[in-house]
Design a protein around this motif. Sequence first.
Motif, PDB file in Angstrom:
ATOM      1  N   UNK A 183      15.294  -3.975  -8.391  1.00 35.44           N
ATOM      2  CA  UNK A 183      14.826  -4.591  -7.258  1.00 35.44           C
ATOM      3  C   UNK A 183      13.992  -5.837  -7.160  1.00 35.44           C
ATOM      4  N   UNK A 184      13.076  -5.802  -8.237  1.00 36.00           N
ATOM      5  CA  UNK A 184      12.061  -6.914  -8.176  1.00 36.00           C
ATOM      6  C   UNK A 184      12.550  -8.122  -9.009  1.00 36.00           C
ATOM      7  N   UNK A 218      13.816 -10.116   2.637  1.00 32.74           N
ATOM      8  CA  UNK A 218      12.717 -10.996   2.929  1.00 32.74           C
ATOM      9  C   UNK A 218      11.393 -10.848   2.266  1.00 32.74           C
ATOM     10  N   UNK A 219      11.277  -9.872   1.440  1.00 34.24           N
ATOM     11  CA  UNK A 219      10.158  -9.546   0.551  1.00 34.24           C
ATOM     12  C   UNK A 219      10.104 -10.057  -0.843  1.00 34.24           C
ATOM     13  N   UNK A 250      11.324   4.837  -1.366  1.00 38.32           N
ATOM     14  CA  UNK A 250      10.240   4.018  -0.921  1.00 38.32           C
ATOM     15  C   UNK A 250      10.778   2.417  -1.312  1.00 38.32           C
ATOM     16  N   UNK A 251      11.058   2.309  -2.913  1.00 35.59           N
ATOM     17  CA  UNK A 251      11.406   0.908  -2.973  1.00 35.59           C
ATOM     18  C   UNK A 251      12.527   0.320  -2.146  1.00 35.59           C
ATOM     19  N   UNK A 252      13.538   1.028  -2.038  1.00 38.38           N
ATOM     20  CA  UNK A 252      14.641   0.478  -1.077  1.00 38.38           C
ATOM     21  C   UNK A 252      14.175   0.162   0.380  1.00 38.38           C
ATOM     22  N   UNK A 253      13.340   1.136   0.774  1.00 39.68           N
ATOM     23  CA  UNK A 253      12.769   0.795   2.396  1.00 39.68           C
ATOM     24  C   UNK A 253      11.769  -0.242   2.359  1.00 39.68           C
ATOM     25  N   UNK A 254      10.814  -0.397   1.462  1.00 40.79           N
ATOM     26  CA  UNK A 254       9.664  -1.569   1.483  1.00 40.79           C
ATOM     27  C   UNK A 254       9.993  -2.912   1.070  1.00 40.79           C
ATOM     28  N   UNK A 314       0.953  -1.385  -0.001  1.00 41.17           N
ATOM     29  CA  UNK A 314      -0.055  -0.125  -0.163  1.00 41.17           C
ATOM     30  C   UNK A 314       0.856   1.184  -0.058  1.00 41.17           C
ATOM     31  N   UNK A 315       2.015   1.169   0.722  1.00 42.55           N
ATOM     32  CA  UNK A 315       2.814   2.582   0.961  1.00 42.55           C
ATOM     33  C   UNK A 315       3.440   2.851  -0.549  1.00 42.55           C
TER      34      UNK A 315
END
Length: 480
Positions: A65-66, A28-29, A20-24, A1-2
């Motif tokens: 990142x993904x 383990x995501x 936001x990308x680096x934080x969320x 959501x963020x």
Amino acid sequence: EILHDTFADRSASSESCIEAINTIIGSDSFISLEQMVALLALLSDPTDAVRLSSLSAARVAFVTRCYHKVLDTDNKVEILNKTNSEERSAVEKALGSASFDFTPNNPTGFYKLDLGEPSQREIVLRLIEIKNEMGDREYQLEEFYGNEKRAGGRREDSTDCADLERVWRNSKLTGSRFTYKDGWKVPYSGILEVDFVQISKPLDADVKSYYAKCESRVFDDFLKFVEKCKGDENKLISYLRTESNTCFFTCEQLASFLDYFSDPAHRVEVLVIGFARTIDWYGYKNVFGKLMVKEQLDLRNRIGFINLFNDIMAVDFYELDLEKPCERYVMQELLHLASVEPGDNMRDGLFQGIDYTVPAGWLKEVPRSGVISFCYCREQRVIEKIFETGSWDDSGSPFHTREDGTVFSSSVWSYYQPKWIREFCEPNPQSGPVPSIQPFGGDWVRPRKIRHIKLKMMAKYTNPRKMFDAMDRDGGGSLD
């Protein structure tokens, strides 16, 4: 959501989106392809050219990142195709070649990874996750073969010797020997080297998928690529590695692949790629027999002798250095099998080059030095019983029963066999080979030993002339 709210905010800058990308999206995501596409669409509104251009760096950061986080697609190209050509080049540069060589459905292979590079560190985290997923299989193998009731003495394991590690093998961290332990916190710097081995076997659903989708096209597609790349062995290896992420092979196909490679390292790599992706894996040892002696030793080192040894397919010639933990382990297992199976099992034994019959004392403790060779034999009725129940004494085998207790289907049986051995696998020409493609009785022993001598001589001498000269030391033109 963020992430959704940040990406949807039309006033958000590329920098705030990257933050936001680096934080969320942490270590383990994970994310589905559908979620990724939906979020990427928020950064790619074609109706706002200014915003589309300003968020290019954010799109590159998001896809990078993904890349290793999307678990519901075997085709990583799908992810790259969500970017334009300029952004794709930036993503590929950020990910590095290691990311494109990594096949998560077939992780068996050698890795040299820079932990200071986020994309390469991500591969290490994925390998750890895969290792953990195989925990039940690893436990099954350790418990079964570590049973103190098995003859041959106590079985050592990876806590005694790193060479007995089944999954995380030959590992170094920044040049120093490294032993993986559960709970290891992956550092953010250093160079990790490891031979990773997938010890789980294809599922029945994978087998059905292979015969439905892959069987008819695998080798045909390979031949087309051979022609396309003009036999470039590096490209052929890369092709097989990529194919192995979505497809499986048969022993017949693996053996055929080998014929297109002359470089010993590439020939070994073919069998590394095929180790965990072979449908009829009971016959893998017969493909192994196509390798030269040096190639066989290299494969043993990378995959591990204890991973290559299958007690159901134990009939073979063995030359074991008891000082080496892996080879001593195999000797212990063969002794146990000989102690419960009827017949004359260990034939033509030599210990330190002298005719030898294994004494009863070895059933309690195998020596820790010396080289022993022999042929392990089985009667036909023993082979057939073992295929039915996993063992002669009904104790079973992890190569007959999965870690969840279900029995491997007959699809793991293989009808691939070298030509020389066929006559020793057939009760008579009309009935065809026994299911195991193992020779029964002892008639195969002499030709197998001759083949072994021939392979060792070929490994030592580059041509027949040098071989003859070595045996004609006085130069008289005949063998000494």
